[in-house]
Design a protein around this motif. Structure first.
Motif, PDB file in Angstrom:
ATOM      1  N   ARG A   4      61.559  58.688  97.050  1.00 11.49           N
ATOM      2  CA  ARG A   4      62.979  58.982  97.224  1.00 11.49           C
ATOM      3  C   ARG A   4      63.203  60.477  97.449  1.00 11.49           C
ATOM      4  O   ARG A   4      62.736  61.308  96.669  1.00 11.49           O
ATOM      5  N   ARG A   5      63.960  60.793  98.491  1.00  8.86           N
ATOM      6  CA  ARG A   5      64.303  62.189  98.742  1.00  8.86           C
ATOM      7  C   ARG A   5      65.538  62.573  97.948  1.00  8.86           C
ATOM      8  O   ARG A   5      66.507  61.803  97.864  1.00  8.86           O
ATOM      9  N   ILE A   6      65.520  63.779  97.370  1.00  4.80           N
ATOM     10  CA  ILE A   6      66.665  64.297  96.629  1.00  4.80           C
ATOM     11  C   ILE A   6      67.301  65.404  97.453  1.00  4.80           C
ATOM     12  O   ILE A   6      66.628  66.362  97.859  1.00  4.80           O
ATOM     13  N   THR A   7      68.593  65.274  97.719  1.00  2.00           N
ATOM     14  CA  THR A   7      69.292  66.248  98.565  1.00  2.00           C
ATOM     15  C   THR A   7      70.530  66.837  97.886  1.00  2.00           C
ATOM     16  O   THR A   7      71.303  67.546  98.520  1.00  2.00           O
ATOM     17  N   SER A   8      70.698  66.554  96.597  1.00  2.40           N
ATOM     18  CA  SER A   8      71.904  67.022  95.915  1.00  2.40           C
ATOM     19  C   SER A   8      71.648  67.168  94.415  1.00  2.40           C
ATOM     20  O   SER A   8      70.904  66.377  93.821  1.00  2.40           O
ATOM     21  N   LEU A   9      72.300  68.168  93.821  1.00  2.00           N
ATOM     22  CA  LEU A   9      72.247  68.322  92.364  1.00  2.00           C
ATOM     23  C   LEU A   9      72.863  67.120  91.662  1.00  2.00           C
ATOM     24  O   LEU A   9      72.530  66.823  90.513  1.00  2.00           O
ATOM     25  N   GLU A  41      69.899  71.027  99.661  1.00  2.00           N
ATOM     26  CA  GLU A  41      70.748  70.732 100.814  1.00  2.00           C
ATOM     27  C   GLU A  41      70.160  71.242 102.127  1.00  2.00           C
ATOM     28  O   GLU A  41      70.663  70.904 103.196  1.00  2.00           O
ATOM     29  N   ASP A  42      69.096  72.047 102.046  1.00  2.00           N
ATOM     30  CA  ASP A  42      68.444  72.587 103.237  1.00  2.00           C
ATOM     31  C   ASP A  42      67.654  71.470 103.919  1.00  2.00           C
ATOM     32  O   ASP A  42      66.728  70.906 103.329  1.00  2.00           O
ATOM     33  N   PRO A  43      67.995  71.123 105.172  1.00  2.00           N
ATOM     34  CA  PRO A  43      67.286  70.025 105.846  1.00  2.00           C
ATOM     35  C   PRO A  43      65.809  70.305 106.078  1.00  2.00           C
ATOM     36  O   PRO A  43      65.019  69.385 106.314  1.00  2.00           O
ATOM     37  N   GLY A  44      65.414  71.579 106.010  1.00  4.95           N
ATOM     38  CA  GLY A  44      64.018  71.924 106.243  1.00  4.95           C
ATOM     39  C   GLY A  44      63.142  71.870 105.007  1.00  4.95           C
ATOM     40  O   GLY A  44      61.926  72.012 105.098  1.00  4.95           O
ATOM     41  N   ILE A  45      63.765  71.689 103.841  1.00  7.68           N
ATOM     42  CA  ILE A  45      63.015  71.608 102.584  1.00  7.68           C
ATOM     43  C   ILE A  45      63.054  70.165 102.100  1.00  7.68           C
ATOM     44  O   ILE A  45      64.129  69.590 101.919  1.00  7.68           O
ATOM     45  N   HIS A  46      61.901  69.590 101.901  1.00  4.46           N
ATOM     46  CA  HIS A  46      61.798  68.166 101.587  1.00  4.46           C
ATOM     47  C   HIS A  46      61.352  67.989 100.136  1.00  4.46           C
ATOM     48  O   HIS A  46      60.207  68.295  99.787  1.00  4.46           O
ATOM     49  N   GLU A  61      57.248  68.699  96.873  1.00  2.00           N
ATOM     50  CA  GLU A  61      58.166  69.432  97.755  1.00  2.00           C
ATOM     51  C   GLU A  61      57.327  70.065  98.855  1.00  2.00           C
ATOM     52  O   GLU A  61      56.236  70.589  98.596  1.00  2.00           O
ATOM     53  N   TYR A  62      57.818  69.998 100.079  1.00  2.00           N
ATOM     54  CA  TYR A  62      57.064  70.550 101.199  1.00  2.00           C
ATOM     55  C   TYR A  62      58.008  70.916 102.330  1.00  2.00           C
ATOM     56  O   TYR A  62      59.195  70.567 102.328  1.00  2.00           O
ATOM     57  N   ARG A  63      57.472  71.612 103.305  1.00  2.00           N
ATOM     58  CA  ARG A  63      58.251  72.019 104.487  1.00  2.00           C
ATOM     59  C   ARG A  63      57.302  72.186 105.667  1.00  2.00           C
ATOM     60  O   ARG A  63      56.089  72.351 105.482  1.00  2.00           O
ATOM     61  N   TYR A  64      57.880  72.154 106.873  1.00  3.17           N
ATOM     62  CA  TYR A  64      57.084  72.335 108.090  1.00  3.17           C
ATOM     63  C   TYR A  64      57.754  73.373 108.973  1.00  3.17           C
ATOM     64  O   TYR A  64      58.965  73.322 109.200  1.00  3.17           O
ATOM     65  N   TYR A  65      56.960  74.334 109.456  1.00  2.00           N
ATOM     66  CA  TYR A  65      57.456  75.392 110.329  1.00  2.00           C
ATOM     67  C   TYR A  65      56.934  75.137 111.744  1.00  2.00           C
ATOM     68  O   TYR A  65      55.776  75.488 112.044  1.00  2.00           O
ATOM     69  N   PRO A  66      57.744  74.554 112.624  1.00  2.00           N
ATOM     70  CA  PRO A  66      57.269  74.199 113.966  1.00  2.00           C
ATOM     71  C   PRO A  66      56.750  75.382 114.772  1.00  2.00           C
ATOM     72  O   PRO A  66      55.753  75.257 115.491  1.00  2.00           O
ATOM     73  N   LEU A 100      57.437  64.928 111.196  1.00  2.00           N
ATOM     74  CA  LEU A 100      58.134  66.188 111.447  1.00  2.00           C
ATOM     75  C   LEU A 100      57.483  66.955 112.599  1.00  2.00           C
ATOM     76  O   LEU A 100      58.175  67.550 113.437  1.00  2.00           O
ATOM     77  N   ALA A 101      56.155  66.940 112.650  1.00  2.00           N
ATOM     78  CA  ALA A 101      55.459  67.623 113.737  1.00  2.00           C
ATOM     79  C   ALA A 101      55.758  66.953 115.073  1.00  2.00           C
ATOM     80  O   ALA A 101      56.035  67.619 116.076  1.00  2.00           O
ATOM     81  N   GLU A 102      55.727  65.622 115.090  1.00  2.00           N
ATOM     82  CA  GLU A 102      56.011  64.886 116.325  1.00  2.00           C
ATOM     83  C   GLU A 102      57.432  65.142 116.802  1.00  2.00           C
ATOM     84  O   GLU A 102      57.681  65.319 117.996  1.00  2.00           O
TER      85      GLU A 102
END
Length: 222
Positions: A4-9, A41-46, A61-66, A100-102
């Motif tokens: 489950r992704r968490i996107t809010s406090l 809330e940052d779409p780039g931080i998972h 928690e992870y992120r991808y820098y294209p 995310l890479a694709e």
């Protein structure tokens, strides 16, 4: 088990996640509760949790820098033993990072991670056996992570600007034969990753300046 992704406090699972982080990591490594609002809330931080019967039993928690073609695993927490949580989080994260890479039309060259060095720094990680630093280090070595040959320091996440040591900056190359990284790539990554922390210690700036003077940084066995 659910991923489950968490996107809010306001997500009721976040309180469980934050409590787990406080139980596992040193205080200087845990962002204060209210300061999680923007990262979530940052779409780039998972930020994802493993949920079993309504309980948060693990998280990552992870992120991808294209533009850099690299990912970063911020943390992985295994809250209970003998449930396959580590494998569950690894597989889900890898699948999502491929997506995310694709989506960005890029091919990842690998993923950074900060790994505690128990030979430098001893910490019990809340007494959780799966989080034992010797175990974690060996598991990451098995996965394929290699350490960068630099004396590593990072700013504390408590916003005090203290220098946190006792870790290695590591990299999981997509090509296992890769034996070095451009120093410029490491600098670009670290400056972007830690742009969220305005207070940085002198030791961090010195590390960055030393990296700027180099061409490549060797990847060594972990």
């Amino acid at each position: 088990m659910e991923y489950r992704r968490i996107t809010s406090l306001q997500d009721p699972l976040f309180a469980q996640l934050h409590r787990l982080l406080q139980e596992v990591f040193p205080p200087e490594e845990v962002l204060a509760y209210d300061l999680w609002k923007e990262p979530l809330e940052d779409p780039g931080i998972h930020v994802y949790v493993a949920v079993h019967n309504g309980e948060v039993v693990g998280a990552t928690e992870y992120r991808y820098y294209p533009d850099l073609k690299v990912a970063m695993t911020d943390f992985t927490v295994i809250g209970k033993p003998s449930m396959g949580i580590g494998r569950f989080l690894l597989c889900r994260r890898e699948s999502d990072l491929r997506r995310l890479a694709e989506q960005s039309g890029t091919t990842s060259i690998g993923m950074f991670a900060e790994v505690y060095d128990p030979y430098q720094f001893h910490y019990e990680f809340g007494g959780l056996t799966p989080m034992n630093p010797y175990v974690r280090r060996e598991v990451l070595s098995h996965i394929g992570y290699k350490k960068l040959q630099i004396p590593y320091v990072h700013p504390s996440w408590d916003h005090e600007g203290s220098a946190v040591t006792g870790l290695d900056l590591c990299f999981l190359p997509a090509d296992d034969e890769l034996d070095s990284l451009p120093a410029s790539l490491i600098v670009n990554f670290l400056e972007r990753y830690y742009s969220a922390l305005p207070n940085k210690p002198d030791e961090w700036y010195k590390m960055i300046e030393d990296l700027r003077k180099q061409d490549k940084i060797e990847l060594l066995p972990l």
